[in-house]
Every structure is written in C-alpha cells, then in structure tokens.
Design a protein around this motif. Structure first.
Motif, PDB file in Angstrom:
ATOM      1  N   THR A   1      10.310   2.086 -13.389  1.00  0.00           N
ATOM      2  CA  THR A   1       9.594   1.729 -12.169  1.00  0.00           C
ATOM      3  C   THR A   1      10.560   1.358 -11.046  1.00  0.00           C
ATOM      4  O   THR A   1      10.161   0.815 -10.028  1.00  0.00           O
ATOM      5  CB  THR A   1       8.634   0.536 -12.409  1.00  0.00           C
TER       6      THR A   1
ATOM      7  N   SER B   1       2.231   1.687  -3.481  1.00  0.00           N
ATOM      8  CA  SER B   1       1.180   2.058  -4.431  1.00  0.00           C
ATOM      9  C   SER B   1       0.703   3.497  -4.233  1.00  0.00           C
ATOM     10  O   SER B   1       0.191   4.118  -5.163  1.00  0.00           O
ATOM     11  CB  SER B   1       0.009   1.087  -4.271  1.00  0.00           C
ATOM     12  N   GLN B   2       0.875   4.025  -3.036  1.00  0.00           N
ATOM     13  CA  GLN B   2       0.433   5.384  -2.694  1.00  0.00           C
ATOM     14  C   GLN B   2      -1.032   5.612  -3.058  1.00  0.00           C
ATOM     15  O   GLN B   2      -1.394   6.619  -3.661  1.00  0.00           O
ATOM     16  CB  GLN B   2       1.308   6.425  -3.394  1.00  0.00           C
TER      17      GLN B   2
ATOM     18  N   ASN C   1       0.829  -1.214   0.000  1.00  0.00           N
ATOM     19  CA  ASN C   1       0.000   0.000   0.000  1.00  0.00           C
ATOM     20  C   ASN C   1       0.860   1.259   0.000  1.00  0.00           C
ATOM     21  O   ASN C   1       0.548   2.236  -0.690  1.00  0.00           O
ATOM     22  CB  ASN C   1      -0.937   0.011   1.207  1.00  0.00           C
TER      23      ASN C   1
ATOM     24  N   GLN D   1      -2.834   4.194  -5.287  1.00  0.00           N
ATOM     25  CA  GLN D   1      -3.223   4.136  -6.699  1.00  0.00           C
ATOM     26  C   GLN D   1      -3.885   2.824  -7.099  1.00  0.00           C
ATOM     27  O   GLN D   1      -4.406   2.690  -8.200  1.00  0.00           O
ATOM     28  CB  GLN D   1      -1.997   4.357  -7.577  1.00  0.00           C
ATOM     29  N   HIS D   2      -3.788   1.802  -6.226  1.00  0.00           N
ATOM     30  CA  HIS D   2      -4.377   0.500  -6.535  1.00  0.00           C
ATOM     31  C   HIS D   2      -5.267   0.037  -5.388  1.00  0.00           C
ATOM     32  O   HIS D   2      -5.119   0.501  -4.266  1.00  0.00           O
ATOM     33  CB  HIS D   2      -3.284  -0.557  -6.721  1.00  0.00           C
ATOM     34  N   THR D   3      -6.164  -0.919  -5.701  1.00  0.00           N
ATOM     35  CA  THR D   3      -6.936  -1.549  -4.631  1.00  0.00           C
ATOM     36  C   THR D   3      -6.212  -2.838  -4.288  1.00  0.00           C
ATOM     37  O   THR D   3      -6.100  -3.743  -5.128  1.00  0.00           O
ATOM     38  CB  THR D   3      -8.360  -1.893  -5.131  1.00  0.00           C
TER      39      THR D   3
ATOM     40  N   PRO E   1      -2.368   2.561 -12.563  1.00  0.00           N
ATOM     41  CA  PRO E   1      -3.253   3.085 -11.524  1.00  0.00           C
ATOM     42  C   PRO E   1      -4.695   2.610 -11.743  1.00  0.00           C
ATOM     43  O   PRO E   1      -5.103   2.381 -12.882  1.00  0.00           O
ATOM     44  CB  PRO E   1      -3.147   4.596 -11.703  1.00  0.00           C
ATOM     45  N   GLN E   2      -5.424   2.469 -10.650  1.00  0.00           N
ATOM     46  CA  GLN E   2      -6.809   1.960 -10.614  1.00  0.00           C
ATOM     47  C   GLN E   2      -6.875   0.444 -10.716  1.00  0.00           C
ATOM     48  O   GLN E   2      -7.960  -0.136 -10.619  1.00  0.00           O
ATOM     49  CB  GLN E   2      -7.733   2.530 -11.738  1.00  0.00           C
TER      50      GLN E   2
END
Ligand code: ADP
Length: 261
Positions: free
Chosen positions: A216, A127-128, A124, A130-132, A167-168
């Motif tokens: 990345t 990801s900051q 998490n 940006q993802h679930t 993202p998402q």
C-alpha cells in the motif's frame, strides 16, 4: 560542566520527605545524537544517486514503445522500488529533522476549516472513489501550532485509514470539542489491528503486516513521525481498534493549544 547533561528526578519519600535522584545521561545523549546524525547523513547522501536513477528511469519511460515487452515488467519494478526508496529516505529525513528540533519553529494561528477540507480532498484523491469518506466538523475551534507539521500528522492518519480499508469501506473524519480539549479523529471500517500490536505502532519501521504495508506504499515510519509531531504540540495519540472491524485514531490537543474564539 556545560558538556554534561543531567536528569533530575524527585520521588516523594515518607511523609514530607523527598528523594532527589541526579543521573548523568551525557553518554546516552551523545550516542543518541550520533545515531541521529548518522541516519540524517546517510539519508542525505542517498538522495542524489536516487534522484539520478529516478530521472533516467523517467527518460527511458518517455521513449514510448522502445522497451521490449519482456523487459517492461522489470522496468516497472525498478520504477516502483525507486519510488519506495525515495519515500523511505524522505521519511527518515523528516524524522531526524523532527527529532533534532525540540521546539516548534513555525508556530502560527491555524484556521482549521480549510485544513480539514484539504485533508478530505487528499483522502478522496488517494481513495480514487473506492471509499465513502465524510468530514464532521462539530466545532469552530482553531489551534496554535505548526501548520505543516499538523497537516502532515493528520494526513498520515487519513491516508492510513484509506490504505488499510478495503474498497467500499467507510472513513469518517471528526473535529470535536471535549471540554477544554479538542480532538481530531479518523475512524475506518478497515482491517483493524490486534490488541497486542497497539503499544508498538509508533515505533520506527513497526508494521503489523510488512507485506501489506509495502503493497500500500507504506514505509513503516508514518506513525513514528506522527508521535514526534504530537510531542512538539503536547498532544496525545489514542488508538482504538478491533481486528477485522476497523480502527479509530485520535489526536487530543490540550487547552494550551486551543485559540480563544
Ligand atoms: P506504514 O507506512 O506501514 O503504514 P505507519 O507507521 O503509518 O506505517 O503504521 C504502522 C502500522 O500500523 C502499519 O504498518 C499498519 O500495520 C498499522 N496501521 C496503521 N494505521 C492503520 C489503520 N488505520 N488500520 C489498520 N492498521 C493500521
């Protein structure tokens, strides 16, 4: 001869007969040790000058407002590349350490729940938001192994999922029992990998898209490190992926690694 390394192979031959092949692999092993030592020494020697460069870049960056606007982009690039080089060196040192230790040194009983929750927290943070990211713990099974090595292998898989998922996207981390075995897997809805690349993913510096990997923060050594760690634990790596849809990386631990409930 104690200096000699022999490899024995037994091949079934006709009925009730066996063919025994004995190969002298001393030369191959010697070259391999020389290669390993060379990489370890070079990496170690590069560490100090790099620490000095990184340290001075930090000092300059602390001198707020003293860098002119024209120079700032070059300065940022120098900092980013120094960080990248430091990561590569640390990964090379980790790899050579793993290669030279044939057996586990810090084996212990590992309670998986806290380890899995730490992995989720780190994913998490990377990801900051940006993802679930979800964790599914379907078993209370615990393991016998090296905490540091296993955390590092699992964290490599979760951070790859974050880094290769736009993202998402969605990332699911599973801890499941499969008969006698126990499986850790990370599933993502990311960019996926074309089938032809799958067999080569754990080779050193192998990257499907080196530009993207570099952007990345990748070194191309992560899955190679994972492979060595899993070898220490007699565990296997399975990869299922579809280009453009996502990937699932699974670590399968044998019954011999599972702790009695
Ligand atoms: P890197 O540091 O480049 O990520 P790794 O050894 O961890 O190196 O992975 C090797 C290559 O495998 C990556 O460069 C990337 O192309 C591919 N890869 C690994 N994990 C994933 C993933 N979850 N989704 C898509 N591609 C991946």
């Amino acid at each position: 001869n104690p200096e000699m390394t022999l490899e024995l192979q037994i091949i079934p031959f006709a009925s009730k007969q066996r063919l025994l092949i004995c190969r002298d692999i001393s030369a191959i092993e010697k070259t391999d040790i020389m290669r390993r030592d060379f990489i370890a020494n070079v990496s170690h020697e590069l560490r100090t000058p790099l620490t000095v460069i990184g340290g001075f870049l930090e000092t300059i960056s602390d001198m707020q407002g003293e860098i002119s606007e024209d120079i700032q982009p070059y300065f940022d690039m120098m900092q980013a590349q120094t960080t990248r080089m430091r990561r590569i060196i640390e990964d090379l040192l980790t790899l050579s350490r793993l290669e030279s230790n044939a057996t586990l040194k810090d084996e212990m009983d590992i309670t998986m729940q806290p380890l899995l929750h730490q992995l989720l927290k780190d994913a998490n943070a990377l990801s900051q938001g940006q993802h679930t990211i979800a964790l599914h713990v379907d078993t209370e099974t615990n393991l016998r192994g090296s905490y540091n090595e296993l955390f590092s292998a699992m964290s490599n898989l979760t951070s790859n999922a974050v880094r290769y998922t736009p993202p998402q996207g969605k990332i699911d981390i599973f801890w499941q029992r499969q008969g006698d075995e126990v499986v850790f897997s990370v599933q993502d809805t990311g960019i996926g990998i074309e089938a032809q690349h799958l067999p080569r993913l754990t080779e050193r510096f192998y990257r499907v898209d080196s530009g993207r990997s570099r952007d990345t923060g990748g070194t191309g050594l992560g899955l190679s490190i994972v492979k060595h760690i899993l070898h220490h634990h007699q565990a296997g790596l399975q990869v299922e992926s579809e280009s453009g849809k996502g990937s699932r990386f699974s670590i399968v631990f044998p019954a011999s690694r599972v702790l009695a409930a």
